[in-house]
Design a protein around this motif. Structure first.
Motif, PDB file in Angstrom:
ATOM      1  N   LEU A  31      -7.233   6.372  -2.381  1.00 13.05           N
ATOM      2  CA  LEU A  31      -7.122   5.088  -3.075  1.00 13.05           C
ATOM      3  C   LEU A  31      -8.475   4.711  -3.658  1.00 13.05           C
ATOM      4  O   LEU A  31      -9.512   4.874  -3.001  1.00 13.05           O
ATOM      5  CB  LEU A  31      -6.650   4.001  -2.115  1.00 13.05           C
ATOM      6  CG  LEU A  31      -5.223   4.125  -1.586  1.00 13.05           C
ATOM      7  CD1 LEU A  31      -4.984   3.127  -0.465  1.00 13.05           C
ATOM      8  CD2 LEU A  31      -4.205   3.927  -2.713  1.00 13.05           C
ATOM      9  N   ILE A  60       0.839  -1.199   0.000  1.00 17.27           N
ATOM     10  CA  ILE A  60       0.000   0.000   0.000  1.00 17.27           C
ATOM     11  C   ILE A  60       0.874   1.249   0.000  1.00 17.27           C
ATOM     12  O   ILE A  60       0.619   2.209  -0.731  1.00 17.27           O
ATOM     13  CB  ILE A  60      -0.925   0.010   1.228  1.00 17.27           C
ATOM     14  CG1 ILE A  60      -1.728  -1.301   1.327  1.00 17.27           C
ATOM     15  CG2 ILE A  60      -1.860   1.218   1.188  1.00 17.27           C
ATOM     16  CD1 ILE A  60      -2.613  -1.577   0.150  1.00 17.27           C
ATOM     17  N   LEU A  89      -8.035  -5.190   1.065  1.00 14.40           N
ATOM     18  CA  LEU A  89      -7.959  -3.833   0.536  1.00 14.40           C
ATOM     19  C   LEU A  89      -9.188  -2.979   0.844  1.00 14.40           C
ATOM     20  O   LEU A  89      -9.078  -1.750   0.961  1.00 14.40           O
ATOM     21  CB  LEU A  89      -7.771  -3.882  -0.984  1.00 14.40           C
ATOM     22  CG  LEU A  89      -6.414  -4.377  -1.498  1.00 14.40           C
ATOM     23  CD1 LEU A  89      -6.452  -4.492  -3.017  1.00 14.40           C
ATOM     24  CD2 LEU A  89      -5.296  -3.443  -1.067  1.00 14.40           C
ATOM     25  N   SER A  92      -9.435   5.640   3.088  1.00 13.69           N
ATOM     26  CA  SER A  92      -8.462   6.555   2.489  1.00 13.69           C
ATOM     27  C   SER A  92      -9.060   7.897   2.083  1.00 13.69           C
ATOM     28  O   SER A  92      -8.328   8.805   1.658  1.00 13.69           O
ATOM     29  CB  SER A  92      -7.819   5.892   1.258  1.00 13.69           C
ATOM     30  OG  SER A  92      -8.725   5.851   0.154  1.00 13.69           O
TER      31      SER A  92
END
Length: 248
Positions: free
Chosen positions: A189, A160, A178, A185
């Motif tokens: 992201l 990451i 993820l 985020s």
């Protein structure tokens, strides 16, 4: 979760190691402790926790086994199982043909959950970009078979970081790993367009030495029981959310 360098494991496997009796001693459960929500360290207690820890403890209790957890880095987790440093692996490990040549697996305790690509931009061309992946995973093996440049890291958090600092264009990992990172985020992201559901592997299972047939059968029976009574699906929904894939 998670091609391995298997030469060391294969060498140990052929060394005639004696099987561990599941009834005679504490069963040592190997995990990584760095792959939330499957397994990770609780900041408050310093102890390993997560979906696999709760599931492993439930399986041991149902089987009447005394179990303890052992942490091990991912890149040596199979060789150290074969060398008898612990008796099982529960570490987000997908079942595949290469691993089955060296160790045995129970039936899957998760459905075949997808992997995904995440990046700073949704329009990354994952066939030609620089892709970060954890070393010795099915994701790194997949990237190596494409036209992309594979950038491997020993720890999933480093993959990451590589995207965030511009070292890599995208990361490929289990979607369940993820998803909370992408969500938290704040838009930094995002999922790569059309690449957020990449099915790899056969599902995640518990790994054991091929000689430990009694122990494998014991855990397999308890996984079956938890599937049949719905308690396994309850744990999956608890740790992965209401939209998680469950067993029918």
């Amino acid at each position: 979760m998670k091609s391995l360098t298997l030469a060391a494991a294969a060498l140990a496997l052929t060394a005639g190691l004696a099987p561990v009796s599941s009834l005679a001693q504490t069963v040592r459960m190997g995990t990584e402790g760095a792959y939330a929500p499957y397994n990770f360290i609780d900041d408050a207690t310093g102890e390993v926790t997560g979906f696999e820890i709760e599931l492993g403890n439930a399986l041991c209790e149902r089987a009447g086994l005394d179990c303890t957890w052992v942490r091990n880095d991912w890149d040596s987790i199979i060789p150290n199982l074969v060398s008898s440093n612990y008796d099982t692996i529960m570490a987000g490990m997908n079942i595949n043909e290469e691993r089955q040549a060296v160790i045995a697996f129970t039936q899957p305790y998760t459905p075949a959950t997808p992997s995904a690509y995440a990046a700073l931009s949704a329009d990354v061309d994952v066939e030609s970009a620089i892709i970060a992946a954890q070393t010795s995973t099915i994701q790194s093996g997949h990237v190596a078979e494409t036209g992309a440049v594979l950038l491997e890291f020993p720890n999933p958090d480093q993959t990451i970081a590589a995207v965030r600092n511009g070292e890599a264009d995208a990361v490929l990992a289990d979607r369940d790993f993820l998803a909370p990172i992408v969500e938290e985020s704040g838009g930094e992201l995002v999922w790569v367009e059309g690449m957020d559901q990449v099915v790899l592997g056969e599902g995640i299972g518990m790994g054991l030495r091929q000689s430990d047939t009694e122990l494998l059968e014991t855990f397999d029976a308890q996984i079956t029981a938890m599937k049949e009574d719905g308690s396994l699906n309850e744990l999956i929904l608890k740790w992965f959310g209401e939209d998680a894939l469950v067993f029918e």
